[in-house]
Design an enzyme around this catalytic site. Sequence first.
Site, mmCIF file in Angstrom:
data_model
loop_
_atom_site.group_PDB
_atom_site.id
_atom_site.type_symbol
_atom_site.label_atom_id
_atom_site.label_comp_id
_atom_site.label_asym_id
_atom_site.label_seq_id
_atom_site.Cartn_x
_atom_site.Cartn_y
_atom_site.Cartn_z
ATOM 1 N N ASN A 74 37.122 39.057 48.967
ATOM 2 C CA ASN A 74 37.359 39.029 47.520
ATOM 3 C C ASN A 74 36.885 37.677 46.990
ATOM 4 O O ASN A 74 37.469 36.648 47.332
ATOM 5 C CB ASN A 74 38.849 39.225 47.233
ATOM 6 C CG ASN A 74 39.124 39.536 45.764
ATOM 7 O OD1 ASN A 74 38.220 39.823 44.992
ATOM 8 N ND2 ASN A 74 40.392 39.479 45.380
ATOM 9 N N TRP A 116 41.164 43.316 53.470
ATOM 10 C CA TRP A 116 40.839 42.795 52.136
ATOM 11 C C TRP A 116 41.126 41.304 52.223
ATOM 12 O O TRP A 116 42.263 40.878 52.108
ATOM 13 C CB TRP A 116 41.701 43.482 51.087
ATOM 14 C CG TRP A 116 41.596 42.966 49.682
ATOM 15 C CD1 TRP A 116 41.451 41.679 49.272
ATOM 16 C CD2 TRP A 116 41.663 43.753 48.479
ATOM 17 N NE1 TRP A 116 41.416 41.594 47.905
ATOM 18 C CE2 TRP A 116 41.548 42.857 47.390
ATOM 19 C CE3 TRP A 116 41.813 45.110 48.224
ATOM 20 C CZ2 TRP A 116 41.589 43.295 46.060
ATOM 21 C CZ3 TRP A 116 41.845 45.531 46.906
ATOM 22 C CH2 TRP A 116 41.733 44.647 45.840
ATOM 23 N N LYS A 150 39.803 44.024 38.373
ATOM 24 C CA LYS A 150 41.096 44.349 37.787
ATOM 25 C C LYS A 150 41.050 44.419 36.260
ATOM 26 O O LYS A 150 41.780 45.197 35.643
ATOM 27 C CB LYS A 150 42.130 43.301 38.216
ATOM 28 C CG LYS A 150 42.506 43.346 39.692
ATOM 29 C CD LYS A 150 43.335 44.576 40.024
ATOM 30 C CE LYS A 150 44.050 44.452 41.360
ATOM 31 N NZ LYS A 150 43.155 44.365 42.504
ATOM 32 N N ASP A 165 41.518 33.714 41.418
ATOM 33 C CA ASP A 165 42.166 34.195 40.203
ATOM 34 C C ASP A 165 43.616 33.738 40.104
ATOM 35 O O ASP A 165 44.190 33.709 39.010
ATOM 36 C CB ASP A 165 42.062 35.723 40.091
ATOM 37 C CG ASP A 165 42.661 36.468 41.267
ATOM 38 O OD1 ASP A 165 43.180 35.816 42.199
ATOM 39 O OD2 ASP A 165 42.617 37.714 41.259
ATOM 40 N N ASP A 216 47.913 48.707 44.551
ATOM 41 C CA ASP A 216 48.405 47.342 44.710
ATOM 42 C C ASP A 216 48.835 46.761 43.368
ATOM 43 O O ASP A 216 48.382 47.173 42.303
ATOM 44 C CB ASP A 216 47.334 46.454 45.336
ATOM 45 C CG ASP A 216 46.034 46.458 44.547
ATOM 46 O OD1 ASP A 216 45.575 47.559 44.177
ATOM 47 O OD2 ASP A 216 45.466 45.376 44.296
ATOM 48 N N ASP A 217 49.720 45.770 43.434
ATOM 49 C CA ASP A 217 50.183 45.017 42.262
ATOM 50 C C ASP A 217 50.737 45.930 41.178
ATOM 51 O O ASP A 217 50.389 45.794 39.993
ATOM 52 C CB ASP A 217 49.054 44.138 41.715
ATOM 53 C CG ASP A 217 48.615 43.065 42.700
ATOM 54 O OD1 ASP A 217 49.266 42.921 43.744
ATOM 55 O OD2 ASP A 217 47.605 42.396 42.438
#
Length: 630
Positions: A426, A389, A206, A396, A282-283
């Site tokens: 992840n 996922w 990210k 994080d 996403d996000d």
Amino acid sequence: MISRMPENEGSLLSPVPQAVNIHEDGFALSPVVWLVTGMDTPPAALLQVETALYHAGVKEVEIRSTPPEGGIAATAMPVVIYMGKFLENQTVSDALDLLGATTAEGFHAEGYVLAAGSTNSGTHMIVLAGMDENGIFYASQTFSQLIFKKDPLGWIPSVTVYDWPSMPVRGVIEGFYGPPWSHEERLNQFSFYSKHKMNAYVYAPKDDPYHREKWRTPYPQDKMAEIKQLVDAAKRNHITFTFAISPGNSITFSDDSEFQKLINKAQAVWDIGVRSFALYLDDIDPALRFPKDKEKFGGDHNPSAAAQAFLLNRFNEEFIKTHPGAKPLITVPTEYYEEGTSPYRERFAALVQPDIIVQWTGIGVVAPSIRVKDAQCIHGIFQHPLLIWDNYPVNDFDRNRLFLAPLYGRDAELYKETEIIGITANPMNEAEASKIPLYTMAEYMWNPTGYEPEESLQKSLLEFSGGREMNALRLFVESCYGSLLNNHKEPLSLKLEPLMDAFWKQKEKRAIGAEANELLHQFLELKNVPNQLQQLGNSNFLRETEPYLIKLSLYGAAGEAAVQLVLMEKEGDASQADTQRVILESLVEKLVSIPKKLSLSAMNSFINRVLGHDALNEGTKADSPAPTIY
């Protein structure tokens, strides 16, 4: 039947094969070994076998394209190894037949048969036969685990292994927030993945600015050179490298010039060998921000879903389908973790082309469990192939915690659902520490029905430590254990609490003896963990975990001081009690100053009780994270 070698004969096979029959007999390798290969033998598999043989003491490996003169049962050489595809290589098929290891029906892609034994004429034979090149490669990985080093040469048991992966896609997505892994860490990870039969890596950090914030900007030349090295390394390790772009925060979905920048970004990495792509949504704030998008999609039942589907379908049509050899496009929808349906999900499902793969985290950003019924429900909503996922062991959302426990909470039967094509885990920002839980995830992905979390963790620790300082490593792992997946389990607290209870009971009854000594022994072990783990020689792991190790050691020292304080008070030695209280208070101050959290609530309670106040009250649970909108 699934069986395992006796522990005194070597390490356990990992991942656990689908079916193994290991006999009591076997044979020693010879100083010179013939290795008969075909055009279908991948170079990485050949290298793996050669390396294993040389490590076992073989002096010379003679690579040949034909069997010994006189046929595969000839006695020209004491040991002959055959490698190839069992459906296409007749020599390999004949060798399997000679050893009574006929190929089983129902083999999946990437499956293999490994057989070792002796013919009636006395030739020792080993056959590594794959359904495809990946299968041959995985057979070579299992072969390297089967060799036991004995003086002067290695020894291999008579064995038949029938094995294949339960899930087609098994791997890791570097998809966390925070500092991305270094180039060297990624290369090291690829070696780890291939060793554990994982076949996928998704590049999606990210906080790589060129992945998300500056998605329009081409990668600088030096970074592009690194990506090419990664792509090449992934190919050597039989790993599919997926390049992901996350443009959703700033892209104008309907703008042709924006789309061309996306194409240019993808074409640049296609030219260096990337064949798998992902567009992530996403996000992000799903609301349309630009006038052109509002004009084009504003009248749709769900404008954000319509805009996203337009971009995904266009990229699929104009890039993926115009590039022969490109793998199916992967995406993450904006609603990737919620339970049940929604107007967005229904419209997204209806508009997005059916061959596009949808990633899903389970119910929750970090899903405590992923059940068959949930997968069936979500597939019924999206109507697309689902790639999980799995947000474990990612940290994080809580950068003051490590998650080192094995994988829990995933149904063993997930692989039977054809809509689930696999899992990408992840991991944590701490690349080296991530290997401990990733080992267990690789075992689950390969063979969920043969997966046992604690047994898998034990094998992971054995490999990670090389058999050295296993107790210290397990103590550290158990201090970083609790998560949403295991209901915040604290193995160390469970071990310490009965000892603490016995200690307090004896304090009330009479002079404390064995109970205090047992607690002091446990606290001494905690205090010594950092020094013992230095013996592993893993500098990256020690660097990543240093503050956690320091805190664990401080807990051990504080526990010792707490016990001594109680003993001095019991004996009426006020001076020594005051000295121990000062020491304990000082250690508590140091503990409080370190924000890292451990799964050790029992220690907090014990120390607070000794001091008579809440000196330590930090939380130990990993709360369920909410998605961060950027």
